[in-house]
Every structure is written in C-alpha cells, then in structure tokens.
Design a protein around this motif. Structure first.
Motif, PDB file in Angstrom:
ATOM      1  N   PHE C  67       0.873  -1.166   0.000  1.00 18.57           N
ATOM      2  CA  PHE C  67       0.000   0.000   0.000  1.00 18.57           C
ATOM      3  C   PHE C  67       0.911   1.217   0.000  1.00 18.57           C
ATOM      4  O   PHE C  67       1.652   1.437   0.960  1.00 18.57           O
ATOM      5  CB  PHE C  67      -0.906   0.012   1.230  1.00 18.57           C
ATOM      6  CG  PHE C  67      -2.067   0.948   1.052  1.00 18.57           C
ATOM      7  CD1 PHE C  67      -1.869   2.306   0.784  1.00 18.57           C
ATOM      8  CD2 PHE C  67      -3.379   0.486   1.104  1.00 18.57           C
ATOM      9  CE1 PHE C  67      -2.926   3.159   0.576  1.00 18.57           C
ATOM     10  CE2 PHE C  67      -4.442   1.337   0.897  1.00 18.57           C
ATOM     11  CZ  PHE C  67      -4.208   2.689   0.623  1.00 18.57           C
ATOM     12  N   ILE C  68       0.868   2.009  -1.078  1.00 20.65           N
ATOM     13  CA  ILE C  68       1.741   3.174  -1.197  1.00 20.65           C
ATOM     14  C   ILE C  68       1.014   4.405  -0.677  1.00 20.65           C
ATOM     15  O   ILE C  68       0.062   4.893  -1.290  1.00 20.65           O
ATOM     16  CB  ILE C  68       2.186   3.372  -2.665  1.00 20.65           C
ATOM     17  CG1 ILE C  68       2.907   2.104  -3.156  1.00 20.65           C
ATOM     18  CG2 ILE C  68       3.077   4.609  -2.786  1.00 20.65           C
ATOM     19  CD1 ILE C  68       3.278   2.124  -4.636  1.00 20.65           C
ATOM     20  N   ALA C  69       1.473   4.868   0.479  1.00 16.52           N
ATOM     21  CA  ALA C  69       0.834   6.009   1.141  1.00 16.52           C
ATOM     22  C   ALA C  69       1.885   7.073   1.448  1.00 16.52           C
ATOM     23  O   ALA C  69       1.714   7.891   2.339  1.00 16.52           O
ATOM     24  CB  ALA C  69       0.143   5.542   2.414  1.00 16.52           C
ATOM     25  N   SER C  70       2.974   7.022   0.707  1.00 15.83           N
ATOM     26  CA  SER C  70       4.056   7.994   0.884  1.00 15.83           C
ATOM     27  C   SER C  70       3.738   9.254   0.065  1.00 15.83           C
ATOM     28  O   SER C  70       2.677   9.360  -0.530  1.00 15.83           O
ATOM     29  CB  SER C  70       5.362   7.352   0.431  1.00 15.83           C
ATOM     30  OG  SER C  70       5.163   6.730  -0.845  1.00 15.83           O
ATOM     31  N   THR C  71       4.660  10.212   0.048  1.00 12.45           N
ATOM     32  CA  THR C  71       4.384  11.475  -0.657  1.00 12.45           C
ATOM     33  C   THR C  71       4.257  11.235  -2.165  1.00 12.45           C
ATOM     34  O   THR C  71       4.818  10.286  -2.720  1.00 12.45           O
ATOM     35  CB  THR C  71       5.508  12.496  -0.393  1.00 12.45           C
ATOM     36  OG1 THR C  71       6.758  11.881  -0.734  1.00 12.45           O
ATOM     37  CG2 THR C  71       5.525  12.910   1.069  1.00 12.45           C
ATOM     38  N   THR C  72       3.501  12.133  -2.814  1.00  8.49           N
ATOM     39  CA  THR C  72       3.157  11.958  -4.224  1.00  8.49           C
ATOM     40  C   THR C  72       4.385  11.767  -5.113  1.00  8.49           C
ATOM     41  O   THR C  72       4.380  10.936  -6.036  1.00  8.49           O
ATOM     42  CB  THR C  72       2.347  13.179  -4.705  1.00  8.49           C
ATOM     43  OG1 THR C  72       1.140  13.247  -3.936  1.00  8.49           O
ATOM     44  CG2 THR C  72       1.993  13.075  -6.175  1.00  8.49           C
ATOM     45  N   ASP C  73       5.454  12.487  -4.818  1.00 15.91           N
ATOM     46  CA  ASP C  73       6.636  12.428  -5.696  1.00 15.91           C
ATOM     47  C   ASP C  73       7.296  11.056  -5.688  1.00 15.91           C
ATOM     48  O   ASP C  73       8.119  10.754  -6.561  1.00 15.91           O
ATOM     49  CB  ASP C  73       7.628  13.527  -5.299  1.00 15.91           C
ATOM     50  CG  ASP C  73       8.076  13.380  -3.848  1.00 15.91           C
ATOM     51  OD1 ASP C  73       7.222  13.054  -2.986  1.00 15.91           O
ATOM     52  OD2 ASP C  73       9.269  13.542  -3.571  1.00 15.91           O
ATOM     53  N   THR C  74       6.971  10.214  -4.716  1.00 17.71           N
ATOM     54  CA  THR C  74       7.569   8.868  -4.673  1.00 17.71           C
ATOM     55  C   THR C  74       6.694   7.818  -5.352  1.00 17.71           C
ATOM     56  O   THR C  74       7.130   6.685  -5.533  1.00 17.71           O
ATOM     57  CB  THR C  74       7.765   8.420  -3.203  1.00 17.71           C
ATOM     58  OG1 THR C  74       6.456   8.268  -2.603  1.00 17.71           O
ATOM     59  CG2 THR C  74       8.568   9.434  -2.406  1.00 17.71           C
ATOM     60  N   HIS C  75       5.461   8.179  -5.705  1.00 14.09           N
ATOM     61  CA  HIS C  75       4.509   7.148  -6.164  1.00 14.09           C
ATOM     62  C   HIS C  75       4.997   6.402  -7.403  1.00 14.09           C
ATOM     63  O   HIS C  75       4.961   5.166  -7.451  1.00 14.09           O
ATOM     64  CB  HIS C  75       3.129   7.771  -6.454  1.00 14.09           C
ATOM     65  CG  HIS C  75       2.383   8.192  -5.241  1.00 14.09           C
ATOM     66  ND1 HIS C  75       1.120   8.736  -5.279  1.00 14.09           N
ATOM     67  CD2 HIS C  75       2.727   8.149  -3.910  1.00 14.09           C
ATOM     68  CE1 HIS C  75       0.697   9.022  -4.063  1.00 14.09           C
ATOM     69  NE2 HIS C  75       1.660   8.678  -3.218  1.00 14.09           N
ATOM     70  N   VAL C  76       5.425   7.147  -8.434  1.00 11.57           N
ATOM     71  CA  VAL C  76       5.789   6.494  -9.696  1.00 11.57           C
ATOM     72  C   VAL C  76       6.942   5.507  -9.486  1.00 11.57           C
ATOM     73  O   VAL C  76       6.900   4.365  -9.950  1.00 11.57           O
ATOM     74  CB  VAL C  76       6.128   7.546 -10.777  1.00 11.57           C
ATOM     75  CG1 VAL C  76       6.909   6.916 -11.927  1.00 11.57           C
ATOM     76  CG2 VAL C  76       4.834   8.173 -11.318  1.00 11.57           C
ATOM     77  N   ASP C  77       7.938   5.950  -8.735  1.00 18.26           N
ATOM     78  CA  ASP C  77       9.081   5.063  -8.487  1.00 18.26           C
ATOM     79  C   ASP C  77       8.629   3.812  -7.740  1.00 18.26           C
ATOM     80  O   ASP C  77       8.981   2.687  -8.110  1.00 18.26           O
ATOM     81  CB  ASP C  77      10.123   5.835  -7.665  1.00 18.26           C
ATOM     82  CG  ASP C  77      11.295   4.941  -7.270  1.00 18.26           C
ATOM     83  OD1 ASP C  77      11.928   4.364  -8.191  1.00 18.26           O
ATOM     84  OD2 ASP C  77      11.549   4.789  -6.064  1.00 18.26           O
ATOM     85  N   LEU C  78       7.808   3.991  -6.731  1.00 15.13           N
ATOM     86  CA  LEU C  78       7.393   2.835  -5.925  1.00 15.13           C
ATOM     87  C   LEU C  78       6.459   1.911  -6.709  1.00 15.13           C
ATOM     88  O   LEU C  78       6.572   0.682  -6.616  1.00 15.13           O
ATOM     89  CB  LEU C  78       6.729   3.300  -4.624  1.00 15.13           C
ATOM     90  CG  LEU C  78       7.683   4.005  -3.643  1.00 15.13           C
ATOM     91  CD1 LEU C  78       6.907   4.544  -2.433  1.00 15.13           C
ATOM     92  CD2 LEU C  78       8.780   3.040  -3.162  1.00 15.13           C
ATOM     93  N   ILE C  79       5.555   2.497  -7.473  1.00 12.32           N
ATOM     94  CA  ILE C  79       4.675   1.652  -8.298  1.00 12.32           C
ATOM     95  C   ILE C  79       5.520   0.810  -9.247  1.00 12.32           C
ATOM     96  O   ILE C  79       5.325  -0.406  -9.400  1.00 12.32           O
ATOM     97  CB  ILE C  79       3.679   2.518  -9.114  1.00 12.32           C
ATOM     98  CG1 ILE C  79       2.637   3.178  -8.193  1.00 12.32           C
ATOM     99  CG2 ILE C  79       2.961   1.680 -10.177  1.00 12.32           C
ATOM    100  CD1 ILE C  79       1.744   4.217  -8.900  1.00 12.32           C
ATOM    101  N   THR C  80       6.478   1.474  -9.893  1.00 13.64           N
ATOM    102  CA  THR C  80       7.312   0.787 -10.879  1.00 13.64           C
ATOM    103  C   THR C  80       8.087  -0.370 -10.242  1.00 13.64           C
ATOM    104  O   THR C  80       8.069  -1.512 -10.725  1.00 13.64           O
ATOM    105  CB  THR C  80       8.294   1.792 -11.522  1.00 13.64           C
ATOM    106  OG1 THR C  80       7.547   2.910 -12.010  1.00 13.64           O
ATOM    107  CG2 THR C  80       9.059   1.144 -12.669  1.00 13.64           C
ATOM    108  N   ARG C  81       8.755  -0.076  -9.126  1.00 16.16           N
ATOM    109  CA  ARG C  81       9.555  -1.115  -8.475  1.00 16.16           C
ATOM    110  C   ARG C  81       8.673  -2.242  -7.945  1.00 16.16           C
ATOM    111  O   ARG C  81       9.014  -3.423  -8.068  1.00 16.16           O
ATOM    112  CB  ARG C  81      10.374  -0.506  -7.336  1.00 16.16           C
ATOM    113  CG  ARG C  81      11.515   0.359  -7.850  1.00 16.16           C
ATOM    114  CD  ARG C  81      12.010   1.341  -6.789  1.00 16.16           C
ATOM    115  NE  ARG C  81      12.655   0.630  -5.689  1.00 16.16           N
ATOM    116  CZ  ARG C  81      13.023   1.231  -4.541  1.00 16.16           C
ATOM    117  NH1 ARG C  81      12.790   2.533  -4.370  1.00 16.16           N
ATOM    118  NH2 ARG C  81      13.605   0.537  -3.590  1.00 16.16           N
ATOM    119  N   ALA C  82       7.550  -1.881  -7.379  1.00 19.58           N
ATOM    120  CA  ALA C  82       6.677  -2.922  -6.821  1.00 19.58           C
ATOM    121  C   ALA C  82       6.102  -3.804  -7.923  1.00 19.58           C
ATOM    122  O   ALA C  82       6.036  -5.032  -7.793  1.00 19.58           O
ATOM    123  CB  ALA C  82       5.540  -2.274  -6.014  1.00 19.58           C
ATOM    124  N   ALA C  83       5.693  -3.169  -9.019  1.00 12.15           N
ATOM    125  CA  ALA C  83       5.145  -3.951 -10.132  1.00 12.15           C
ATOM    126  C   ALA C  83       6.206  -4.919 -10.651  1.00 12.15           C
ATOM    127  O   ALA C  83       5.924  -6.102 -10.915  1.00 12.15           O
ATOM    128  CB  ALA C  83       4.658  -3.019 -11.234  1.00 12.15           C
TER     129      ALA C  83
END
Lengths: 331, 331, 331, 331
Positions: C67-83
C-alpha cells in the motif's frame, strides 16, 4: 350559487366571510353580530348587507345557508332555528359543551333531515385528506396504529380557558374527530393529563398537556398527544401505520428554505402558526365541500353526528382522567 | 386602487387577469386580444370591459396600468406606446428576442422615466425571495457560489420552439435573471449545450439541455443547469453558498405526506407542475409589488434593465455555445 | 489471506494500516517510512514488522501487496519497483503531478500487466456506489446530467498548497474520477476558477473555488463545484439526472437528531468532517475490493488508467482556466 | 486491558464476542456454551479459549469480566455466581422474567456492591445518547412529553413468543428503560394492547401491538407504541418535547440515496433491519462504557437497578392491560 349569511363576525367569522366571498359558487349576502359595529365593519370590507337580527337572516328566502361562527353557547339555538327555517347550516365546532343539549337538539331537528355540517376543518386539509384517501385506497392495508400530534403555539388567556369546556372539549375535540375520520368509531379511551405549561390553567381546573389512547371498533389503536404550548409553532402531524407501511402528514412552513452553517444543517423555518395560516387551504376546501353538499344534497364529510361523537369522546376522556381507568363507549 | 387593462387573453393573460381581479388594491377594467372571442370569454368570467383596440386602453384615463401578456413580438411596440401614453407597464418576459430592438425601445422611452416592470415572477417566489433577503441580511457572509437548477416537466411542441428564440432566450432567461437577482451583474459566461431529450428540438436548431457557468462582478461563480424534461415535475431549486454556510430553496409539493413501505421510505409527492401551480404565490406577489410601485413611485424589483440584461446574457450564452469559449460581457 | 506492507506511515498510511489489520482476509506484515520513528510507532500500535527499506518489503516473498501512502513524488518510483517485484499495488491518488511521468510509468510496467489500483476511495462509498449501481440497473434511463458538489471544510496550509499540484490535481481529481465513474469517458471540459476563500492561495498561484462543466462521450453533461472552505463540514454530494428521474446521494452526519425550536425546525448536525470520518466505510470497502482483486485476479474498479485519466482531466481543466475556452480531450 | 469470558455463544453472544475482540482495551479470553460445538466454532473464528464450564471461567484469575449472553432463565444464577466470584458482569436484558427472582438476586449480591451492567444497548446509540445529552444540557428546558416508537420488522416464531415473557417483558422492556433514561422514574402507567398482526400470538396468550402512556415523577408524560411487524424495517424513533422545543432521533438507513421519479420524490431506502445492524454502533459503545466502568470503578449507565425497574414497568403494564386502569408504581 349558494347565498350565505354569516352569524358572528369575530375573527373566525370574518375569515369564513372572506372565504365565502372569494368562492366562485358562493355569495355572501348578509352578516350579523350581537356586538354593535362588528357586522358593519365586515360589511364595509366585503359589501354584504348588515342583518338586523338572526330572524332577518332566517326569514330571507334569498339566503340558502347560514354559517354559525358565534359563541359556542349560541350554537344549539341557532342550529335549531336555522334547520327549522329550512336553511343549510355550517356551524363551527363544538356544537355545545353539554352532550345532553346536543342530543336534545338532534331529537328536535333530526326528523327534518337538515343539512348540518360541523366545522371540523382538519378533515379538509389537503395533506390529512390525502393521507386518508390513500388509506382508503388500501396503501397501508389494514390500519393498526395512528399517532396524532396536536400542539397549540401558546396557551389562551384565563378567560378563554374558563369558557372553553376544558382542553378535551375545546382543543382535543379536533383530534378525536380526526381519529374517527381515519379509523372510524371508537370503543375505548384511556387518558392521562397534566398541567406542565401554565399554572393558571391548573387554577382554572383544566389541564394543558395530555396523552390519550383510543381503541377503534376496527381494532386500531390511536394515540393523541396535546400541549397548549409549542415553541416552534402550531404542531399538527399525523402518522398512520398499517400492515404495508406508514403514511405521515407533516407540518407546513412559510418557505422551503434550508439553512446550513457551522452550528447546524438543513434547518428550516418554524412551522405555520396558527390555525388560520396552517389550515388556510382547509378552510377554503371546507366551504367548497359545503357548497357541493348544498347544491347536490350530498351528505357532508362532517355532519351533526361527527360533532356529537367528538364531544362524547371528550366527555369519556374526562371520565378517564377522573377515574384513571379505561372508559368504554356505548354504541 | 390601480386600474388595469390586460392586453393578451391567452393562458398567462387569463391567469394575471384573475390575480388582478382578486387583488384588494387592483381592479381589472378592460381586456383586449387580437383573437376574436378571447377577450369576450375572459370578460364574461371576470366582468371586465372588452376593449376594441389597444388605443382604446391607452386612451382611457381611467386605466392606470397595462399588463402586456400578448405574444413576444408585440411587446416592444406595446411597451413603447403604453409608456408614451403615460401608463404604468407590467410586461411578460422577454421584452423581445432581439437585443437591438430592446435597446432601441429604451432609447425611445427612457427619457420619459416610465414605470416598466418585467414579469420575472421567480423574484417574487416566497422561498427564493426569503433566500435572497437572508443573503442580503448577511447570513452567508460573502456569497461565493450559486447553483440554479431549472428543469421543465416536458418539452413544448415544435411550433413553440420555433418562435421561442431558443432555450436561452425562452427558458434560461429566468435563470439568468435569478443569477443577477442573487449576485448582481455578470461579467463572464461559459455555456455547454446538448440535445438529449428530443431530436425534434435539434431539428429546430435548438438545444434541450444546458450547463452554464457565470462569473459575477462580485467574484461569485454561478452554475445553471437546464433540461426540457423532468420526470418528477417542474424542478426549480437554488443553492447559495458563502463564507458562513449555505442556503437552499427547494421544490414545492401538493401535500406534506410521506410514504414508508417495504420498497422505500420517506417518499413524497412529485413536485408541483407547472409554472402556474409552482409560482402561484409568486404571481400574486408580483402583482402586489407592481401595485405598490404604481402607488408609491418606487422602482420595481425587475425593471426594463433587468429584462435587457437577461437577454444580453442569453445572447452571450449562445455565443459561448458557438465558440466554446468564455464570453466577457461589456459593462 | 493477503499480506501487506504499508509504505508511508503518515496520517493516511496509519489509517490504511489499521483498516488492513482489521480486515478478515488481509494481514499487515510490515510498515516502512523514511521519517525515523514513524514506522516504529505504527508497529508498536499494530504489531507489524518495521521494514528497514522499500527493498526489504519488495524482496520479501511473504508480502503479496504494497500500500503506497508515501508522498506523491515517490509514487511512480514505488509503483514501478513494486510492479517489477511482482507485488500487487494499491497506491494513494494522484499517481503523479506530471502526466508525462505517469505515461512513462505505464510504458515501463504495462506489459507486466500488474495489478495496480489507485485509491479513489469515493468509488467505494456505499451511497455513491449504490447511486452508480442503480444507474447501471437502469433506474434513470439514459443519464443526462450530473452535478457533483465537493467542498473541503477548510483550506490546507500554504506548504501543502505549494506541493499539491493545484486544486484540480489535488482535490478536483476525485471529482473528475467520480464523473468518469458515473458517465464514462469525458470529451470536453470548460472550467472557471477563482480565489474567494484565502488570498494566500492566490499568492501560491492556485485557486480555491471552481465551477467546471464536462461533456461525456455518452453525451451527458457533468457539473463539478469545488471550494476549499465549507462552514458546515465536508460537503460531498452527487445528483444524477436522467430520462426517468433523479438520484441524489447526500452528506452524512454523526447522528440522526433533529432540533425544533423557536428559531428553526428540523435542524441537523453539521456534516461529517473530514475525509477519514466521511469515507470511513469507503476506505474499508476499498481494501476489501483490492483484497478480492488480489485473490481472484479481477480488474480493480479504479486501475492505473483511472489515475491517468483523472490527471489528464485536471490538466485539461487547467488549460481551460488559462484559455477560457473549451478543451477537447483526445481519445 | 479488560479480559472477558463470554457465556453463551448464540447469535447475540457471537456478536458481543467479536466486538470485545476488536475493542482496543478489551480481550476475549474464553467462550462457553452448553450446546456442544458452539463455543468451539466461535473459538475457531476469534482465537479465544473454549471454557469447559462456567466455573472454569469464574475461577480463572485472568478473567476480569463475564458477558452473560445465555438464555434468560440462566441470568440470575450466572449474575449471582459471577458477582460472588468477584467478576464484573455485563448481562443481556432481561435479568429474569420474574421480578421476585430479580429482587432476591440483588438481596443476595447487593452487599458485595458488584459491578453489574445490563445490556440496554439503546442507551448507547449515538443518536439517542445525543438526544439525552442535549436534554440534560437544557436544550429543551423542562421535558414535558416523550414519544417512543418501537416496532420490530416481523414477529418471532411461536416458540420464541412462548418463552419471551410476553411483549412487555421481551420487547417493550427496552422502551420502558428508554423512558427512564430520558425522564427518570415512572409513577403511573396505562396500557392498551391488541393482537393485530398475527393470530398465532393471540394463541400464545400474548399481544403484538401496544400503546402505553407513562407519567414520570418529574411530571413528564411518555407514550410508547409497539408493533411486532413493520413493513419498512426496524422502526426505532424518539421524540422529546419541552418548553423550548423538540428533539427527534430518527431511523438509520444503509445509504443516503434519494430517488425522484414520476411516482414519488425524495424516496429513501427502507430502514436498517434488524437490531444487530441498527444498533451496531450502540453495541460497540456499550462494551466501551463497560470497559471504562471496570477500569475506573464508575457506575454503569445501566446497572442492576435499571434492569429491575424496567421489569417492574413491564409487570405494571400487564396489570394495566388486565384491569384497564392506571397502575401506580410504589417507590
């Protein structure tokens, strides 16, 4: 076209006179009051003739109908004379405060089969009438319970209380009639009363708050609650409950505005206050129904018998107050 | 006492004639219509004189005021002649479908400082007026946003659409005026339209659905939504939002009855349908306000300028529809 | 049973962690935050493991979902790595403030066909969802118009505004998604904005009030109104209008109590304030839906594409603000 | 942290066990039922220990409190033994069907000053509690009248009726307690009953419909209406009326959706049905209050005396049914 004389030019008489004047099939011919000047004033406003006496009204072949809006103690005499004179009668409630006089009145005029309608205005309120029509159309199935809420905005003065016959004969009488309108004849009554609003009323030997339960011949149970004071206006509501659901008729307000703010949301106006405003449409419809009855010979929705039965219920309620017990009404 | 001639005895003219007739300080003196028989019929009902021509009305010194309820294309001519004849004028909206003619009309009569009131009846609706009065009394603080919902029960026939000037000049014109009534002059408009209800309307080159956003000089934003069809009746609501909260004005219904059953609870009647029922009280109050203006010389709440400004907004809305862009209104 | 790591332990992360912990088919395995102490505190409350790094979460085979609930600027990086790590992803909105980065993200991970759900919580609100289900079941016939009212109780601090991407990307993005949820793809947008609430917001180059009109590919028109301030709470309402009638979803309040008094009647509580209270049930249902998707492979109700489309609408809205014109969205 | 054993693993026991399990300051340690398998099933779901006997629970020093959710006939015995074992007790209503046994119970344990709370869940409903708090804060001034509406969705089976002690001891007991919660001790009762819903209930010697009026020591009048059937769900409402106005608490529904169409407007969902859904929040708050009492030694909002007084009112109501008269309660 039905020609009226209005007997009694107080507040309620003036209102009815105006309503008669504006009805397309009714005409206001004459007005009468025992108080000097009252009829003259109304005549000046509406253009009707000032009648010198009740006999002048009853003897005038032009006049088809009399509206009796004089004091309660005059009703029986005026109904009797008008019926004998062959006039149609629309009389403000109650017929009288004494059930014996009411019954004697009918013994005297009943054989004439007169058209006598009693001013139970609430039967003509569009919402209460729609509620009843929908009950009769079967929307609720069998009606099991009714709750009638009926609270006046503020207590009347001591002098009014003194002549009123007490809460049940003066105010609850409308609710007793509404109960009968919705569920038919009543067979049992239990009443509890209190003086919670104004010690003056206790001083007059009356109550200002009441909770009543009725049982109808149909089996339905009816609750009435009354108060002589209501901070938010004239509280007039009905809830009817049956096998298939519930119908409610609510209070009316001057506007549809809702206010939303930091303290509260959806806040609406106080409710219409008092009966002349709240039942404006009902009073108009009452005249209309009476004109129909005069013209067609139909039985009025609230005849002499309705006036008598409501008073019997008031008396039975007083007996229940005194004994604390259920009172059974003979049929 | 203000004496009226009613010019135009169609449905709306007849309604106004009746309202004038029942107003305590207004009198219906004469009625006129180009269609043979229309004035006669109304005269028979209400007892007013049948006028043989407009000139007969304008030349009669007994007549103080004319109510113009004839077809839109006659309004400018009748306003001009009546103003020159020194009559007070109450004219149904719109003044005309062509803003150039409207402006020319005022150039011709403006220096006479005539009393011309335009029939923006909604300004006189008790709920809308209470909403506005409460805004002006500061209940919301500064008004920031307004949402006006305005939907007709069903589309008119093709012939009506053809002569209507289109949705904005015919129907939305009331909502444009309401926006100005609540937040004052408008400086920008964006409009989006569609034909979602009836292809006939597209065939006539008109739209039947619209969503509009306005910006007022005050800074407030206003949204209007329109439809030519509404299954539950004539949907007429306002929501005004400000610093301190929100005020809403809601639809009106014939009764207060609520139905509760296995399928649904708190179900109420469809809303009043159509304008003659919904705005009954507003039309009465409109006459009353106009009579006040005639008697006291006060400026009407909806003068000639209001008619002109609402039409300018309609025209600007059409331009926005065409260009897709915001249209700025010159002041 | 779906095992979660929560990345980001701020207010919203903590709420989701608690909801995951109380879900019968979800388990909270680990929590992570870049701010020292934040994960420890949440771990102490809920018993989950403190993760030393994102990689620890992504490398742990026990963990099914992040569950990504960190700041908006981290979302793309985290989505990418998690996927890429094969984890199911539930990410708070927005995906990013920059549509180019959002599209690049999907180009990078799209071929993996990852389960990515975006936290458009309002889709799961029981009332909004019921409204949509009833539309889909045909209750309104064809939907013609929608009005979305969405007002925050109070403006956020300047620092928040600065990093928010502006009203449309931060707040309206939910309403854009709601529009798409109810009427499908959008083809045109007109927007009008203003700073009526707080001059600080103008100072930050943002607006605090907006009125927007959208046209859907279906032909339906949608209006959104927004404010950063609402005196009576968090105003979240929807009105959908169609051929057969209207459905409304209203605000929620803490109690059902109504107050009647001399000043007002039927007054209710202010509405629930703020999103954590108002959308409590929605957040629970969101987790539940995501767990279903993980377990069954179903497509989420709000996938990556929904996050991207809502952002495109925000960008188009900004363009409309700048140009004053309608903006057409390419499909 | 308060450790609980739940005695009785039927529907209501399971619900309370889950609520205890999810309370942050309560722990479910053990569960017991006389029916083989019932405790095991609940244990499997919630992870608590299966207790072999009541004595095992009462003898375990780890256990602070017992929740008695077994059949009514076991309550007095379990309360007595638990109190003697020094456990805090939360017991479902009623304490017993026989007032003599209830009074004997207290004579036996009263001197121990045990913490015994009775499960009058409605006292903890957020809306009913807010209504009461606002009364106590003086919003109504002196309370003059209360109307309690309490209708079950559908009659229970004959077997349930047979063991229930009758409508008043089984169902109205909650309303009697609510009356005392709102206006304090009751001094008079009048009751009228009927069998309008299901002849089976008459066959069991019970009634399914009732209207009751109470007089409080404070002078306030209270009306209760009951039915064993309600087409639109579980009807649970309160109206309290006083010098300064009225407070109402209304039913709850699954969504806030309103439907407007050609047949009806503002139609809402049926109300929540049945007690587990309607009083979900109340049951949670009840546990929370009890945990507070255990931890702080505070007196519970609904102690043993409340259980006894509600039963005395039920018995007095039965006497009034039998005699038709008002029954005065000795103090």
């Amino acid at each position: 076209m039905v020609s009226f004389a209005v007997l009694g030019c107080g507040r309620i008489g003036r209102m009815h006179a105006r309503n008669i004047g504006s009805h397309p099939r009714a005409g206001l011919v004459g007005v009468y009051d025992v108080v000097p000047g009252a009829a003259e004033e109304l005549s000046a406003e509406l253009g009707a003739r000032v009648l010198g006496s009740v006999d002048e009204a009853l003897g005038d072949p032009v006049i088809d109908a009399v509206f009796i809006a004089s004091t309660t103690d005059t009703h029986v005499d005026l109904i009797t004379r008008a019926a004998k004179a062959g006039k149609a009668v629309l009389c403000e409630k109650p017929i009288d405060l004494d059930i014996a006089r009411v019954e004697a009145c009918w013994r005297e005029i009943g054989t004439l089969d007169p058209l006598v309608m009693i001013g139970f205005n609430r039967r003509f309120d569009p919402s209460f009438r729609a509620l009843r029509d929908r009950i009769q159309a079967g929307e609720l199935g069998k009606v099991e319970q009714v709750v009638i809420t009926s609270r006046d905005p503020a207590p009347p003065p001591a002098q009014y209380i003194r002549g009123s016959g007490g809460l049940f004969r003066d105010m609850t009488i409308h609710d007793f009639d509404m109960a009968r309108y919705l569920v038919g004849d009543i067979v049992e009554i239990q009443a509890m009363g209190a003086t919670l609003v104004d010690p003056m009323i206790a001083g007059e030997g009356d109550i200002d708050s009441a909770m009543i339960v009725l049982r109808a011949a149909s089996g339905a149970l009816v609750h009435i609650n009354n108060s002589r004071r209501c901070a938010y206006g004239y509280d007039q509501r009905i809830e009817a409950f049956g096998e298939k659901g519930m119908l409610q008729a609510h209070n009316r307000r001057p506007t549809t505005v809702e206010s939303w703010g930091a303290e509260r949301t959806q806040a609406r106006d106080p409710v219409l206050d008092f009966f002349i405003e709240r039942y404006f449409e009902a009073y108009m419809a009452e005249i209309d129904h009476f004109v129909d009855c005069v013209e067609t010979g139909a039985k009025p929705l609230a005849g002499f018998a309705e006036g008598r039965e409501a008073l019997r219920l008031a008396d039975a309620g007083l007996e229940s107050l005194r004994t604390g017990g259920v009172v059974r009404l003979e049929r």
